[in-house]
Structures are given as C-alpha cells and as structure tokens.
Design a protein around this motif. Structure first.
Motif, PDB file in Angstrom:
ATOM      1  N   ARG A  33       0.837  -1.211   0.000  1.00  0.00           N
ATOM      2  CA  ARG A  33       0.000   0.000   0.000  1.00  0.00           C
ATOM      3  C   ARG A  33       0.864   1.250   0.000  1.00  0.00           C
ATOM      4  O   ARG A  33       0.571   2.219  -0.714  1.00  0.00           O
ATOM      5  CB  ARG A  33      -0.919   0.013   1.227  1.00  0.00           C
ATOM      6  CG  ARG A  33      -2.031  -1.021   1.199  1.00  0.00           C
ATOM      7  CD  ARG A  33      -3.007  -0.749   2.333  1.00  0.00           C
ATOM      8  NE  ARG A  33      -3.714   0.508   2.095  1.00  0.00           N
ATOM      9  CZ  ARG A  33      -4.234   1.261   3.052  1.00  0.00           C
ATOM     10  NH1 ARG A  33      -4.123   0.906   4.323  1.00  0.00           N
ATOM     11  NH2 ARG A  33      -4.869   2.377   2.752  1.00  0.00           N
ATOM     12  N   TYR A  36       2.209   1.759  -3.423  1.00  0.00           N
ATOM     13  CA  TYR A  36       1.165   2.213  -4.347  1.00  0.00           C
ATOM     14  C   TYR A  36       0.917   3.711  -4.198  1.00  0.00           C
ATOM     15  O   TYR A  36       0.855   4.448  -5.187  1.00  0.00           O
ATOM     16  CB  TYR A  36      -0.136   1.444  -4.097  1.00  0.00           C
ATOM     17  CG  TYR A  36      -1.301   1.976  -4.901  1.00  0.00           C
ATOM     18  CD1 TYR A  36      -1.507   1.574  -6.214  1.00  0.00           C
ATOM     19  CD2 TYR A  36      -2.186   2.902  -4.339  1.00  0.00           C
ATOM     20  CE1 TYR A  36      -2.561   2.081  -6.954  1.00  0.00           C
ATOM     21  CE2 TYR A  36      -3.246   3.408  -5.080  1.00  0.00           C
ATOM     22  CZ  TYR A  36      -3.426   3.000  -6.381  1.00  0.00           C
ATOM     23  OH  TYR A  36      -4.466   3.519  -7.117  1.00  0.00           O
ATOM     24  N   HIS A  37       0.768   4.168  -2.972  1.00  0.00           N
ATOM     25  CA  HIS A  37       0.377   5.563  -2.753  1.00  0.00           C
ATOM     26  C   HIS A  37       1.528   6.552  -2.887  1.00  0.00           C
ATOM     27  O   HIS A  37       1.306   7.694  -3.326  1.00  0.00           O
ATOM     28  CB  HIS A  37      -0.251   5.710  -1.365  1.00  0.00           C
ATOM     29  CG  HIS A  37      -1.604   5.088  -1.252  1.00  0.00           C
ATOM     30  ND1 HIS A  37      -2.702   5.554  -1.940  1.00  0.00           N
ATOM     31  CD2 HIS A  37      -2.037   4.015  -0.543  1.00  0.00           C
ATOM     32  CE1 HIS A  37      -3.750   4.813  -1.656  1.00  0.00           C
ATOM     33  NE2 HIS A  37      -3.377   3.872  -0.805  1.00  0.00           N
ATOM     34  N   GLY A  44      -0.645   6.389  -8.264  1.00  0.00           N
ATOM     35  CA  GLY A  44      -1.734   5.816  -7.484  1.00  0.00           C
ATOM     36  C   GLY A  44      -3.085   5.976  -8.135  1.00  0.00           C
ATOM     37  O   GLY A  44      -4.068   6.307  -7.489  1.00  0.00           O
ATOM     38  N   THR A  98      -9.196   2.480  -2.011  1.00  0.00           N
ATOM     39  CA  THR A  98      -8.058   3.377  -2.235  1.00  0.00           C
ATOM     40  C   THR A  98      -7.279   3.027  -3.489  1.00  0.00           C
ATOM     41  O   THR A  98      -6.552   3.868  -4.015  1.00  0.00           O
ATOM     42  CB  THR A  98      -7.085   3.372  -1.037  1.00  0.00           C
ATOM     43  OG1 THR A  98      -6.524   2.057  -0.876  1.00  0.00           O
ATOM     44  CG2 THR A  98      -7.781   3.793   0.254  1.00  0.00           C
ATOM     45  N   ILE A  99      -7.425   1.783  -3.996  1.00  0.00           N
ATOM     46  CA  ILE A  99      -6.764   1.429  -5.257  1.00  0.00           C
ATOM     47  C   ILE A  99      -7.783   1.364  -6.395  1.00  0.00           C
ATOM     48  O   ILE A  99      -7.481   0.878  -7.475  1.00  0.00           O
ATOM     49  CB  ILE A  99      -5.972   0.113  -5.159  1.00  0.00           C
ATOM     50  CG1 ILE A  99      -6.873  -1.073  -4.832  1.00  0.00           C
ATOM     51  CG2 ILE A  99      -4.850   0.246  -4.131  1.00  0.00           C
ATOM     52  CD1 ILE A  99      -6.178  -2.427  -4.910  1.00  0.00           C
ATOM     53  N   GLU A 308      -2.313   6.209   6.675  1.00  0.00           N
ATOM     54  CA  GLU A 308      -3.498   7.068   6.689  1.00  0.00           C
ATOM     55  C   GLU A 308      -3.145   8.507   7.031  1.00  0.00           C
ATOM     56  O   GLU A 308      -3.745   9.446   6.484  1.00  0.00           O
ATOM     57  CB  GLU A 308      -4.544   6.513   7.655  1.00  0.00           C
ATOM     58  CG  GLU A 308      -5.113   5.159   7.230  1.00  0.00           C
ATOM     59  CD  GLU A 308      -5.579   5.148   5.778  1.00  0.00           C
ATOM     60  OE1 GLU A 308      -6.261   6.099   5.353  1.00  0.00           O
ATOM     61  OE2 GLU A 308      -5.243   4.186   5.052  1.00  0.00           O
ATOM     62  N   ARG A 311      -1.751  10.012   3.870  1.00  0.00           N
ATOM     63  CA  ARG A 311      -2.792  10.210   2.866  1.00  0.00           C
ATOM     64  C   ARG A 311      -3.658  11.425   3.213  1.00  0.00           C
ATOM     65  O   ARG A 311      -4.063  12.179   2.313  1.00  0.00           O
ATOM     66  CB  ARG A 311      -3.661   8.958   2.738  1.00  0.00           C
ATOM     67  CG  ARG A 311      -2.916   7.771   2.134  1.00  0.00           C
ATOM     68  CD  ARG A 311      -3.841   6.591   1.856  1.00  0.00           C
ATOM     69  NE  ARG A 311      -4.763   6.920   0.798  1.00  0.00           N
ATOM     70  CZ  ARG A 311      -6.099   6.923   0.895  1.00  0.00           C
ATOM     71  NH1 ARG A 311      -6.661   6.603   2.053  1.00  0.00           N
ATOM     72  NH2 ARG A 311      -6.856   7.231  -0.124  1.00  0.00           N
ATOM     73  N   GLN A 314      -1.607  14.542   2.476  1.00  0.00           N
ATOM     74  CA  GLN A 314      -1.527  14.703   1.025  1.00  0.00           C
ATOM     75  C   GLN A 314      -2.847  15.220   0.460  1.00  0.00           C
ATOM     76  O   GLN A 314      -2.862  16.106  -0.414  1.00  0.00           O
ATOM     77  CB  GLN A 314      -1.153  13.363   0.389  1.00  0.00           C
ATOM     78  CG  GLN A 314      -0.877  13.411  -1.103  1.00  0.00           C
ATOM     79  CD  GLN A 314      -0.458  12.049  -1.617  1.00  0.00           C
ATOM     80  OE1 GLN A 314      -1.202  11.068  -1.504  1.00  0.00           O
ATOM     81  NE2 GLN A 314       0.742  11.952  -2.156  1.00  0.00           N
TER      82      GLN A 314
END
Length: 321
Positions: A33, A36-37, A44, A98-99, A308, A311, A314
């Motif tokens: 994860r 990915y982010h 992402g 989220t993906i 989290e 995220r 961001q």
C-alpha cells in the motif's frame, strides 16, 4: 566517541522517514500500500487494471481472504485468528477503495458474506460469535447474540454506495444506517466517524448533508473533537477510551471532500493538520492512540496509521515529499 549529530531520518521528508519505518516494521500488505500511494510512478491511479502497484496491493490483500467470501487472519489487527469478521471486511473494502478496485466479483462475494452474518434487521454486528476462542482486543467483546452496530455497518455501506455497488443486502443495511444516524444523540468519536463514512457515500445527498450538519453540532457540543491540540487537557476522553485518545478535525474530515469538513473553520482545520504533521515520531511512524493490548497488534497497527496520516496530509495539500 565523536558526536554524530541528528539522525539522518530527522532531516528527511515525511514520506522518506515513513518509508524507512514501513520497510522496517510493516506487513507485506502495508508495504505494498505504501508503494502504491507514495512510490508508484503512475501516481496511485490504478483503476480496473494496468497498474502493477495496484495488482500487488490486491494480491497481498487476497492472502487474508476466507472461503466464505470474507476476510480474516488479523487483517484488522485487533482481531486475531482465521475467521471472517465484519470489521475485517470493512478494512478490506477501504483498501480496495483506495486502489479503485472496490467492485466486480470480489465485492459480490463480500456482499454474500455480509448477508450471511447480518443481524435480524439486516445490518452488521461489530463482532460475529465465530471470533470466540481466538484472541481479540478486550474492548471488542464477543457475545452470542450481538446487536447491529453502526460502527461496523456504516463504513461498509458508505463505501459500497460510493463505488456504485448494488446488491440486495444494501437495502435493509442502508435503512438501518439512516435510522441509526438520524437518531444519534449521545455518541462517541468512533461512532461519529462511522456515521460520516456512511454519509459521505450515501446516494441521497441532500439528506446526507442535513444529517451531517446535525452530527457536526453533536460532535462540537459534546466536545468529541479536540479543536485546540495545544490544550488537550481541556477536552475529555470518551469513556472506555485510552488515556490521551483524543480525536481531531482530521479524524472526522479525512479528505477535504468529506461532509465533516464543513464542521470546522479553516483555522481549526489548519491547527489539526499542523498537529498531525508534528505527530510523526523519530522512527518515521505515527503513534497509535487507542488502547494497546498485545505487542503484535500494536506493531501491525502503526504502519496502517502511518499510511493514513500521510494520505490525509496529502489530500489537504500538505507537503510530504
């Protein structure tokens, strides 16, 4: 011995510091994860296919799948053992969302599982009795006939609606969530967060906006949100919560698009995000504020919290690189 000065991590960006922490401590799922982010060259934006980083997250998540269509194996770290649980499913759907892969046959199987464990009113218990005999956090007790819980049902229903999933299970579960949200009076932070997760995905937007406005007043009037992180002693901690387990504006409005964002002024939101930025610890991870009961669950929870936090920062345009 010569003075070595500050740790190299101290001078690094928040993402670089967190990356070190994740590689050091995280499960494969959280490693994937994070990649990915924050390390993904495609930014992402995985979608239905074509992104190896999203594929890797999905493959890691599949390892927690169970034969009945749910998820287990401590996907939610506070529930150990191999059995499916609604809280595990909620966690899995958040990861898939989220993906951008919260749909298709995998979610159809999930909905069949949700149907099989629903209570008589069509909603979800927090803990299904199948957890008995396996380790779990003492603050999530196992009972023979568990009641429906907004805490478990709201986030699942909200995410399914958000991803335009339609399944027979959703009809009664949605009705339960509306009734639970609109009847809330005395509440606690996690229940309010679950209500927000439902409202942010609910299809009836005018109704959701009205309900969110009322919830915001409840959260402020009952002091369920620490609006001034510099004066935490003046905010009560909810009964049964860990000492210092406060909740902040960013815990309710995790993204600017959330209905909960309207609860807070720009100044209040900025203070909350400033506090979140400062909470990154020396090892690069963010702390777990809820009650810790076992070393394994504590270790596995921190990378989740760290991802989290990044995220959220961001999403609000804070510099993390």
């Amino acid at each position: 011995m010569a003075e070595t000065g500050a740790s190299p991590l101290a001078a690094s960006s928040p993402v670089a510091r967190a990356e070190h922490f994740v590689w050091l401590t995280a499960r494969i799922l959280e490693q994937r994860r994070f990649a990915y982010h924050f390390l993904n060259n495609t930014g992402g934006t995985g979608g239905a296919g074509g992104d190896p980083a999203a594929d890797a997250v999905e493959t890691a998540l599949n390892a927690y799948g169970t034969e009945d269509g749910g998820y287990g194996y401590a996907l939610e770290p506070d529930l150990r053992g191999p059995v499916s649980q609604p809280l595990h499913v909620g966690h899995a759907l958040r990861v898939l969302d989220t993906i951008r892969r919260c749909g298709g046959q995998r979610v159809e199987r999930v909905c069949r599982y949700l149907t099989s464990v629903s209570t008589s009113d069509g909603a979800l218990p927090a803990i299904h009795p199948s957890q008995r005999g396996y380790p779990s956090a003492p603050f999530v007790p196992v009972v023979d006939d568990p009641p429906s819980e907004l805490l478990a049902t709201g986030p699942v229903v909200g995410l399914l609606h958000r991803n335009e999933v339609w399944h027979a299970w959703l009809f009664r579960a949605t009705d339960f969530c509306w009734a639970a949200v609109e009847s809330l009076e005395k509440s606690h932070p996690y229940e309010i967060q679950a209500a927000v997760a439902f409202l942010d995905g609910a299809p009836d937007r005018p109704r959701a906006e009205a309900a969110a406005d009322r919830l915001g007043r409840i959260a402020r009037e009952q002091r369920l949100v620490a609006l001034d992180p510099e004066r935490l002693d003046s905010y009560p901690v909810a009964p049964g919560y860990a000492p210092g387990e406060h909740h902040f504006a960013h815990d309710y409005a995790k993204v600017p698009e959330s209905l909960a964002r309207a609860w807070f002024t720009d100044e209040e939101m900025a203070r909350s995000l400033d506090f979140l930025e400062r909470a990154q610890q020396e090892d690069g991870g963010w702390p777990v504020l809820w009650r810790q009961w076992a070393p394994g669950s504590a270790l596995e929870s921190r990378p989740i919290v760290t991802i989290e936090a990044l995220r959220t920062l961001q999403a609000y345009g804070r510099s993390i690189t």
